[in-house]
Design a protein around this motif. Structure first.
Motif, PDB file in Angstrom:
ATOM      1  N   UNK A  39       0.808  -1.212   0.000  1.00 46.72           N
ATOM      2  CA  UNK A  39       0.000   0.000   0.000  1.00 46.72           C
ATOM      3  C   UNK A  39       0.839   1.258   0.000  1.00 46.72           C
ATOM      4  N   UNK A  40       0.190   2.380   0.339  1.00 47.07           N
ATOM      5  CA  UNK A  40       0.868   3.674   0.358  1.00 47.07           C
ATOM      6  C   UNK A  40       1.597   3.853   1.689  1.00 47.07           C
ATOM      7  N   UNK A  41       2.853   3.485   1.739  1.00 49.82           N
ATOM      8  CA  UNK A  41       3.608   3.495   2.989  1.00 49.82           C
ATOM      9  C   UNK A  41       4.327   4.825   3.156  1.00 49.82           C
ATOM     10  N   UNK A  42       3.913   5.570   4.157  1.00 52.62           N
ATOM     11  CA  UNK A  42       4.561   6.827   4.519  1.00 52.62           C
ATOM     12  C   UNK A  42       4.930   6.759   5.995  1.00 52.62           C
ATOM     13  N   UNK A  43       6.203   6.917   6.288  1.00 52.18           N
ATOM     14  CA  UNK A  43       6.666   6.989   7.675  1.00 52.18           C
ATOM     15  C   UNK A  43       6.876   8.456   7.993  1.00 52.18           C
ATOM     16  N   UNK A  44       6.030   8.997   8.867  1.00 56.38           N
ATOM     17  CA  UNK A  44       6.052  10.431   9.128  1.00 56.38           C
ATOM     18  C   UNK A  44       6.116  10.702  10.620  1.00 56.38           C
ATOM     19  N   UNK A  45       6.754  11.805  10.953  1.00 54.22           N
ATOM     20  CA  UNK A  45       6.848  12.208  12.353  1.00 54.22           C
ATOM     21  C   UNK A  45       8.040  13.107  12.549  1.00 54.22           C
ATOM     22  N   UNK A  46       8.165  13.695  13.723  1.00 55.24           N
ATOM     23  CA  UNK A  46       9.246  14.651  13.965  1.00 55.24           C
ATOM     24  C   UNK A  46      10.619  13.993  14.045  1.00 55.24           C
ATOM     25  N   UNK A  47      11.630  14.798  13.871  1.00 56.44           N
ATOM     26  CA  UNK A  47      13.002  14.319  14.038  1.00 56.44           C
ATOM     27  C   UNK A  47      13.171  13.718  15.423  1.00 56.44           C
ATOM     28  N   UNK A  48      12.675  14.432  16.440  1.00 55.87           N
ATOM     29  CA  UNK A  48      12.814  13.980  17.823  1.00 55.87           C
ATOM     30  C   UNK A  48      11.493  14.106  18.562  1.00 55.87           C
ATOM     31  N   UNK A  49      11.243  13.159  19.454  1.00 57.75           N
ATOM     32  CA  UNK A  49      10.105  13.254  20.366  1.00 57.75           C
ATOM     33  C   UNK A  49      10.427  14.336  21.388  1.00 57.75           C
ATOM     34  N   UNK A  85      26.016  15.378  15.979  1.00 53.10           N
ATOM     35  CA  UNK A  85      27.434  15.666  15.741  1.00 53.10           C
ATOM     36  C   UNK A  85      28.034  16.437  16.904  1.00 53.10           C
ATOM     37  N   UNK A  86      27.277  17.390  17.431  1.00 50.05           N
ATOM     38  CA  UNK A  86      27.760  18.171  18.575  1.00 50.05           C
ATOM     39  C   UNK A  86      27.249  17.568  19.881  1.00 50.05           C
ATOM     40  N   UNK A  87      28.123  17.382  20.860  1.00 49.40           N
ATOM     41  CA  UNK A  87      27.676  16.861  22.161  1.00 49.40           C
ATOM     42  C   UNK A  87      26.807  17.842  22.922  1.00 49.40           C
ATOM     43  N   UNK A  88      26.718  19.097  22.426  1.00 44.92           N
ATOM     44  CA  UNK A  88      25.931  20.124  23.100  1.00 44.92           C
ATOM     45  C   UNK A  88      24.536  20.282  22.497  1.00 44.92           C
ATOM     46  N   UNK A  89      24.252  19.532  21.432  1.00 46.30           N
ATOM     47  CA  UNK A  89      22.929  19.585  20.809  1.00 46.30           C
ATOM     48  C   UNK A  89      21.953  18.676  21.561  1.00 46.30           C
ATOM     49  N   UNK A  90      20.670  18.883  21.328  1.00 44.54           N
ATOM     50  CA  UNK A  90      19.623  18.093  21.965  1.00 44.54           C
ATOM     51  C   UNK A  90      19.800  16.614  21.627  1.00 44.54           C
ATOM     52  N   UNK A  91      19.887  15.784  22.653  1.00 46.30           N
ATOM     53  CA  UNK A  91      20.182  14.367  22.474  1.00 46.30           C
ATOM     54  C   UNK A  91      18.940  13.471  22.571  1.00 46.30           C
ATOM     55  N   UNK A  92      17.766  14.075  22.718  1.00 47.06           N
ATOM     56  CA  UNK A  92      16.541  13.297  22.847  1.00 47.06           C
ATOM     57  C   UNK A  92      16.123  13.137  24.299  1.00 47.06           C
ATOM     58  N   UNK A  93      14.882  12.685  24.499  1.00 46.52           N
ATOM     59  CA  UNK A  93      14.332  12.524  25.850  1.00 46.52           C
ATOM     60  C   UNK A  93      14.611  11.151  26.446  1.00 46.52           C
ATOM     61  N   UNK A  94      15.190  10.256  25.672  1.00 50.00           N
ATOM     62  CA  UNK A  94      15.506   8.930  26.180  1.00 50.00           C
ATOM     63  C   UNK A  94      14.256   8.126  26.499  1.00 50.00           C
ATOM     64  N   UNK A  95      14.227   7.499  27.687  1.00 49.11           N
ATOM     65  CA  UNK A  95      13.105   6.641  28.069  1.00 49.11           C
ATOM     66  C   UNK A  95      11.780   7.391  28.069  1.00 49.11           C
ATOM     67  N   UNK A  96      11.810   8.640  28.497  1.00 46.73           N
ATOM     68  CA  UNK A  96      10.583   9.433  28.489  1.00 46.73           C
ATOM     69  C   UNK A  96      10.028   9.549  27.071  1.00 46.73           C
ATOM     70  N   UNK A  97      10.919   9.767  26.113  1.00 46.95           N
ATOM     71  CA  UNK A  97      10.500   9.850  24.714  1.00 46.95           C
ATOM     72  C   UNK A  97       9.911   8.544  24.214  1.00 46.95           C
ATOM     73  N   UNK A  98      10.496   7.418  24.628  1.00 46.65           N
ATOM     74  CA  UNK A  98       9.958   6.116  24.247  1.00 46.65           C
ATOM     75  C   UNK A  98       8.546   5.922  24.769  1.00 46.65           C
ATOM     76  N   UNK A  99       8.329   6.306  26.016  1.00 46.59           N
ATOM     77  CA  UNK A  99       7.008   6.130  26.618  1.00 46.59           C
ATOM     78  C   UNK A  99       5.966   7.033  25.956  1.00 46.59           C
ATOM     79  N   UNK A 100       6.388   8.240  25.559  1.00 47.36           N
ATOM     80  CA  UNK A 100       5.477   9.134  24.839  1.00 47.36           C
ATOM     81  C   UNK A 100       5.097   8.521  23.490  1.00 47.36           C
TER      82      UNK A 100
END
Length: 254
Positions: A20-30, A60-75
């Motif tokens: 079918x019409x497969x589109x994977x969509x969503x934000x870069x980061x939760x 690439x930069x260690x000072x950039x947003x690294x994600x919410x981790x487990x919290x992001x997974x649960x969301x």
């Protein structure tokens, strides 16, 4: 090369899932439940099935947003459960495997980890679908061998993703190599999707490149969608707003 198992398998189950019409969509980061819920509502409204979002972000930069981790997974899991969607997120570290596979349906291997063979072997022991992204400096042969690591360890639920390669061109974030899509579809039965956001890094040419991807044989497309791209914590320029995403779907007649 053609003696590899990947050239002999038919991948019937994963191709059935990708029908079918497969589109994977969503934000870069939760970033929040509200953010993910708004995107999920749009995806559900258009009868699409897949939502993507990074809980762990390789930056690439260690000072950039690294994600919410487990919290992001649960969301992400909460949104998938609420809207009956299939969740996709990236795994960076084997130590996070149990947490991630308990929350999502598809585990993404990013371009940086295509050569992480211990990780690929562990993912091969699962029954969950693995979305394998092409490394940004990898050849066709290297990509097929990376997929072979997963396959040889028992998992044939694999999707290959072309996400652009690094060249001297600077007009786009990467150079979208649609020849690799045609080659994979010519040589194998494995499903292939094209990541338009990471390859292009811009939104103005997404529609023609989406059409070109489908013409090259792609089974699906991946795009980044955010309710407010200008306020996104990562990759603002390449993320579509919900209105922009719906215009893309309209132009693709989906």
């Amino acid at each position: 090369m053609k003696t590899l198992n990947i050239y002999k398998r038919q991948f019937k189950e994963i191709n059935k899932q990708m029908d079918g019409n497969v589109i994977l969509a969503g934000p870069c980061a939760v970033e929040s439940y509200e953010q993910m819920s708004k995107v999920a509502q749009c995806i559900s409204r258009h009868s699409l099935k897949y939502i993507r979002g990074g809980a762990y972000k390789p930056r690439t930069s260690p000072y950039s947003f690294q994600g919410l981790g487990k919290e992001g997974l649960h969301i992400l899991k909460a949104v998938c459960d609420e809207y009956n969607l299939i969740g996709v997120t990236e795994i960076l570290d084997i130590r996070d495997l149990d947490d991630i596979q308990s929350c999502v349906d598809i585990l993404q291997v990013g371009a940086r980890n295509m050569y992480n063979y211990p990780l690929l072997k562990e993912l091969g022991k699962l029954k969950k679908t693995v979305l394998l992204k092409r490394g940004f400096m990898s050849t066709y042969k290297e990509l097929m061998l990376a997929a072979e690591y997963i396959l040889n360890n028992g998992n044939d639920n694999i999707i290959i993703c072309e996400r652009g390669i690094r060249t001297f061109e600077t007009s786009t974030r990467n150079t979208l190599d649609l020849s690799i899509v045609a080659l994979i579809k010519e040589d194998t039965e494995i499903p292939v999707i094209v990541d338009l956001s990471h390859s292009l890094g811009r939104k103005d040419i997404i529609v023609p490149m989406a059409k070109a991807s489908v013409a090259a044989g792609a089974n699906g497309l991946m795009v980044e969608v955010h309710p407010n791209p200008d306020k996104a914590l990562s990759d603002q320029k390449q993320q579509l707003s919900i209105n922009e995403f719906e215009n893309v779907l309209k132009n693709l007649k989906l």
